[in-house]
Design a protein around this motif. Structure first.
Motif, PDB file in Angstrom:
ATOM      1  N   PRO A 330      23.823  -8.373 -23.707  1.00  0.00           N
ATOM      2  CA  PRO A 330      24.146  -8.043 -22.318  1.00  0.00           C
ATOM      3  C   PRO A 330      24.263  -6.538 -22.108  1.00  0.00           C
ATOM      4  CG  PRO A 330      26.126  -8.710 -23.461  1.00  0.00           C
ATOM      5  CD  PRO A 330      24.996  -8.877 -24.443  1.00  0.00           C
ATOM      6  N   GLY A 331      24.356  -6.162 -20.814  1.00  0.00           N
ATOM      7  CA  GLY A 331      24.566  -4.766 -20.462  1.00  0.00           C
ATOM      8  C   GLY A 331      25.883  -4.606 -19.740  1.00  0.00           C
ATOM      9  N   ALA A 332      25.900  -3.715 -18.730  1.00  0.00           N
ATOM     10  CA  ALA A 332      27.142  -3.400 -18.028  1.00  0.00           C
ATOM     11  C   ALA A 332      27.078  -3.716 -16.538  1.00  0.00           C
ATOM     12  CB  ALA A 332      27.476  -1.924 -18.219  1.00  0.00           C
ATOM     13  N   LEU A 333      25.945  -4.217 -16.053  1.00  0.00           N
ATOM     14  CA  LEU A 333      25.770  -4.456 -14.617  1.00  0.00           C
ATOM     15  C   LEU A 333      26.473  -5.740 -14.200  1.00  0.00           C
ATOM     16  CD1 LEU A 333      24.450  -3.745 -11.900  1.00  0.00           C
ATOM     17  CD2 LEU A 333      22.375  -4.927 -12.696  1.00  0.00           C
ATOM     18  N   GLU A 334      27.459  -5.621 -13.314  1.00  0.00           N
ATOM     19  CA  GLU A 334      28.164  -6.792 -12.809  1.00  0.00           C
ATOM     20  C   GLU A 334      27.340  -7.482 -11.730  1.00  0.00           C
ATOM     21  OE1 GLU A 334      30.774  -8.011 -14.119  1.00  0.00           O
ATOM     22  OE2 GLU A 334      31.259  -6.330 -15.456  1.00  0.00           O
ATOM     23  N   GLU A 335      27.471  -8.801 -11.668  1.00  0.00           N
ATOM     24  CA  GLU A 335      26.669  -9.585 -10.730  1.00  0.00           C
ATOM     25  C   GLU A 335      26.894  -9.146  -9.280  1.00  0.00           C
ATOM     26  OE1 GLU A 335      25.706 -14.295  -9.703  1.00  0.00           O
ATOM     27  OE2 GLU A 335      27.244 -13.746 -11.166  1.00  0.00           O
ATOM     28  N   CYS A 336      28.124  -8.819  -8.935  1.00  0.00           N
ATOM     29  CA  CYS A 336      28.433  -8.430  -7.560  1.00  0.00           C
ATOM     30  C   CYS A 336      27.823  -7.091  -7.180  1.00  0.00           C
ATOM     31  CB  CYS A 336      29.942  -8.403  -7.348  1.00  0.00           C
ATOM     32  SG  CYS A 336      30.814  -7.257  -8.436  1.00  0.00           S
ATOM     33  N   ASP A 337      27.358  -6.326  -8.169  1.00  0.00           N
ATOM     34  CA  ASP A 337      26.807  -4.997  -7.906  1.00  0.00           C
ATOM     35  C   ASP A 337      25.282  -4.951  -7.953  1.00  0.00           C
ATOM     36  OD1 ASP A 337      29.391  -3.956  -7.703  1.00  0.00           O
ATOM     37  OD2 ASP A 337      29.495  -3.553  -9.870  1.00  0.00           O
ATOM     38  N   ILE A 338      24.631  -6.074  -8.209  1.00  0.00           N
ATOM     39  CA  ILE A 338      23.177  -6.075  -8.423  1.00  0.00           C
ATOM     40  C   ILE A 338      22.435  -5.535  -7.209  1.00  0.00           C
ATOM     41  CG2 ILE A 338      21.144  -7.535  -8.753  1.00  0.00           C
ATOM     42  CD1 ILE A 338      22.884  -9.337 -10.519  1.00  0.00           C
ATOM     43  N   LEU A 339      22.688  -6.089  -6.035  1.00  0.00           N
ATOM     44  CA  LEU A 339      21.945  -5.671  -4.839  1.00  0.00           C
ATOM     45  C   LEU A 339      22.214  -4.208  -4.504  1.00  0.00           C
ATOM     46  CD1 LEU A 339      22.258  -8.834  -2.569  1.00  0.00           C
ATOM     47  CD2 LEU A 339      20.242  -8.035  -3.804  1.00  0.00           C
ATOM     48  N   ALA A 340      23.460  -3.768  -4.637  1.00  0.00           N
ATOM     49  CA  ALA A 340      23.786  -2.378  -4.332  1.00  0.00           C
ATOM     50  C   ALA A 340      23.076  -1.428  -5.296  1.00  0.00           C
ATOM     51  CB  ALA A 340      25.298  -2.168  -4.384  1.00  0.00           C
ATOM     52  N   ARG A 341      23.064  -1.786  -6.590  1.00  0.00           N
ATOM     53  CA  ARG A 341      22.374  -0.942  -7.572  1.00  0.00           C
ATOM     54  C   ARG A 341      20.872  -0.967  -7.361  1.00  0.00           C
ATOM     55  NH1 ARG A 341      24.447  -0.078 -12.706  1.00  0.00           N
ATOM     56  NH2 ARG A 341      22.380   0.837 -13.112  1.00  0.00           N
ATOM     57  N   LEU A 342      20.341  -2.100  -6.937  1.00  0.00           N
ATOM     58  CA  LEU A 342      18.907  -2.178  -6.661  1.00  0.00           C
ATOM     59  C   LEU A 342      18.556  -1.278  -5.483  1.00  0.00           C
ATOM     60  CD1 LEU A 342      16.082  -3.399  -7.016  1.00  0.00           C
ATOM     61  CD2 LEU A 342      16.843  -5.374  -5.668  1.00  0.00           C
ATOM     62  N   GLY A 343      19.381  -1.299  -4.454  1.00  0.00           N
ATOM     63  CA  GLY A 343      19.124  -0.457  -3.280  1.00  0.00           C
ATOM     64  C   GLY A 343      17.974  -0.998  -2.471  1.00  0.00           C
ATOM     65  N   THR A 344      16.795  -0.457  -2.673  1.00  0.00           N
ATOM     66  CA  THR A 344      15.584  -0.927  -1.996  1.00  0.00           C
ATOM     67  C   THR A 344      14.545  -1.288  -3.060  1.00  0.00           C
ATOM     68  OG1 THR A 344      15.987   0.397  -0.010  1.00  0.00           O
ATOM     69  CG2 THR A 344      13.713  -0.326  -0.419  1.00  0.00           C
ATOM     70  N   GLY A 345      14.062  -2.529  -2.981  1.00  0.00           N
ATOM     71  CA  GLY A 345      13.082  -2.976  -3.963  1.00  0.00           C
ATOM     72  C   GLY A 345      12.982  -4.484  -4.000  1.00  0.00           C
ATOM     73  N   LEU A 346      12.594  -5.018  -5.140  1.00  0.00           N
ATOM     74  CA  LEU A 346      12.331  -6.445  -5.302  1.00  0.00           C
ATOM     75  C   LEU A 346      13.452  -7.136  -6.062  1.00  0.00           C
ATOM     76  CD1 LEU A 346       8.571  -6.312  -6.333  1.00  0.00           C
ATOM     77  CD2 LEU A 346       9.450  -7.392  -4.268  1.00  0.00           C
ATOM     78  N   TRP A 347      13.855  -8.308  -5.579  1.00  0.00           N
ATOM     79  CA  TRP A 347      14.732  -9.208  -6.324  1.00  0.00           C
ATOM     80  C   TRP A 347      13.841 -10.368  -6.762  1.00  0.00           C
ATOM     81  CZ3 TRP A 347      16.505 -13.995  -7.202  1.00  0.00           C
ATOM     82  CH2 TRP A 347      17.749 -14.167  -7.812  1.00  0.00           C
TER      83      TRP A 347
END
Length: 439
Positions: A330-347
């Motif tokens: 695993p890494g350090a990215l929390e599930e609740c932060d995925i969209l915010a960290r992605l910003g603009t792009g593809l899910w």
């Protein structure tokens, strides 16, 4: 057939051996429920009981193998197995010597029964139908017990037993629009199912919006664990097999040569201890709890089955060259932060029809499918029409990798070609600075 009955059964077979003959008997037992659903209603339900015996007879450097199904009747099964053994003995004299024959000559014993809290199938399906009320749910439920046994004339006695469940489902909207989910494991948690269903329902609402068409190019992206699994399946295709490495046929050849590497946060291992696959091979070798394959982005080891071990003078550490219990750290990215960290792009929820486009560069091509969305400023805006990607894993798991999720998902194989598969993977999602879409 239980463990004690199988070991006694094998002893009776071994009593009939002659001269220098060595017999290895492998048993595969399954007792599974299957339920198929369509429009959130049960359309087909059934139970499968299967018992298969594989005998491997060797004499000197020669070896032959044969299989038969068993009925569960002791006398009938013993007669059938003895007939199979007689046929193998007749063949053994006519086959050439096998230069890679490799059997464990040291008798070992093990017994493992993986604990589980699996639900009754009818109860689980009732919970699913109630939670998906009003939705067009399509899917299949599989659950039950699987067991593997090994006994040999040399004294090997091994038994492995596990209980698990697997739910593979989609929520269908219209045309080619659907979102897909999986839920599998050893412990049934209705609340976990409801949370996953709620997430998929949100995705289905987003899928109802007008689809966005993207131009070919490189796009920032988040790949969910199910999409990452497709990439790991490609790596499993020759990526970790010692023979592929020694014959220079592995897609990780440039990593083997020290020319390329993954990101230091990428560590991959084979985890035999997880509980689904036996910790012994059909040839009687005991397996280590885990095998490190990639550590901190660098090649750490390979999977070595019995024949490859004999061919290349290595130690046995796997039943085959392909991983069956793969885990990505695993890494350090929390599930609740995925969209915010992605910003603009593809899910990207899933990838489909993956294949090597250039194995020498570890380059994979495939299609997006089942829940790929365009995200702007951390918000899902629209579904994306199906696109083809073509990119190297040296980029996606290397210089363009930004993070991996802290939470990982257990993904069990839905395959049932020779019975329920025991293959599984524990995977995080990954955030990448770019993935190349070609059309």
């Amino acid at each position: 057939m239980r463990m004690e009955a199988f070991f006694g059964f094998a002893e009776q077979l071994c009593d009939g051996l002659c001269g220098n003959e060595i017999l290895f008997a492998n048993l595969a037992r399954e007792s599974s429920d299957f339920v198929r659903l369509n429009q959130n209603r049960v359309r087909q339900a059934g139970h499968v009981r299967a018992l298969a015996l594989t005998l491997t007879l060797s004499g000197g450097a020669k070896q032959v193998e044969g299989s038969c199904d068993l009925s569960g009747d002791p006398d009938q099964d013993l007669a059938r197995a003895r007939t199979l053994l007689a046929g193998l003995r007749a063949r053994l004299a006519h086959v050439p010597e096998d230069p890679y024959l490799n059997l464990s000559l040291q008798p070992t014993r093990s017994e493992r029964r993986a604990s589980a809290c699996a639900p009754a199938s009818h109860s689980a399906v009732e919970t699913l139908i109630a939670a998906a009320d009003g939705l067009d749910l399509v899917g299949i439920w599989a659950s039950g017990e699987m067991a593997d046994g090994l006994a040999s004339s040399l004294g090997h006695r091994h038994w492995h037993e596990s209980v698990s469940f697997h739910l593979d489902w989609s929520l269908y909207l219209e045309g080619d629009k659907a979102v897909k989910g999986v839920y599998s494991g050893f412990r049934w948690e209705p609340d976990c199912l409801r949370r996953r269903l709620a997430t998929l329902t949100d995705g289905l609402r987003a899928m109802a919006r007008p689809a966005k068409t993207l131009e070919p190019g490189r796009y920032r992206a988040y790949l969910a664990p199910s999409a990452v699994q497709e990439l790991m399946d490609m790596l499993a295709w020759g990526g970790f097999d010692l023979k592929s490495h020694r014959t220079h046929q592995t897609p990780l050849l440039r990593m083997v040569r020290g020319e390329r590497a993954f990101d230091p946060r990428i560590s991959i291992r084979e985890e035999h201890k997880r509980g689904l696959v036996p910790t012994f091979t059909p040839e009687g070798f005991l397996l280590p709890p885990h095998v490190d394959l990639i550590t901190a982005g660098q090649l750490a080891g390979c999977l070595v089955d019995a024949r490859t071990a004999r061919e290349f003078g290595a130690a046995v550490n796997a039943s085959s060259g392909a991983p069956a219990s793969l885990a990505l750290a695993p890494g350090a990215l929390e599930e609740c932060d995925i969209l915010a960290r992605l910003g603009t792009g593809l899910w990207i929820g899933h990838l489909w029809y993956c294949n090597w486009s250039d194995p020498n560069d570890c380059r994979v091509t495939g299609m997006t499918r089942f829940g790929t969305y365009w995200v702007e400023n951390g918000e899902i805006v629209a579904p994306v029409k199906v696109m083809r990607f073509d990119d190297s894993l040296y980029h996606l798991l290397g210089d363009r990798l930004e993070d991996l999720t802290a939470a990982r998902e257990l993904l069990m194989s839905p395959q049932t070609y020779d019975g329920r598969s025991s293959d599984s993977a524990v995977l995080p999602g990954i955030l990448v600075a770019g993935i190349d879409l070609t059309l």
